[in-house]
Write a protein that holds these residues in place. Structure first.
Motif: not given
Length: 112
Positions: A26-32, A37-38, A55-61
């Motif tokens: 699950y963690l491997d499939e998510r943004p870091h 964050i920029d 890389e930038a992270s769009p975050g999680w829902t």
């Protein structure tokens, strides 16, 4: 090898291994990063010997964050059940340590 352990303890260990696998996948499939964050990039001479970047992270829902919490709670619950199992009360000292290590490898193929 599992003959040394109660069936429910062996199943708990299997469930624990699967829960750890599920969380990692699950963690491997998510943004870091769970929060947006920029990204950044630094070149040699800017405080580092090697070029580095993230890389930038769009975050999680909120749903993704809750799923991670649920997966971690499942993992922690199984850890507690394995470590608190009454079987361990029958062992002590080096025998206890060896048995705990054998349980971790109960499903490993045996060397012939």
């Amino acid at each position: 090898m599992s003959d040394d352990f109660p069936d429910d303890l062996v199943q708990l260990q299997r469930d624990l291994r699967q829960a750890a696998t599920n969380l990692k996948a699950y963690l491997d499939e998510r943004p870091h990063a769970p929060e947006a964050i920029d990204g950044w990039h630094v070149k040699p001479g800017e405080g580092y010997w090697l070029e580095r970047h993230r890389e930038a992270s769009p975050g999680w829902t909120d749903e993704e964050k809750q799923t991670e919490v649920d997966l971690r709670n499942t993992l922690l619950n199984l850890i507690q059940q394995v470590h608190g199992h009454p079987h361990w009360d029958t062992l002590s000292g080096p025998d206890l340590v060896k048995a705990r290590m054998r349980l971790k490898h109960v499903d490993d193929p045996t060397a012939e």
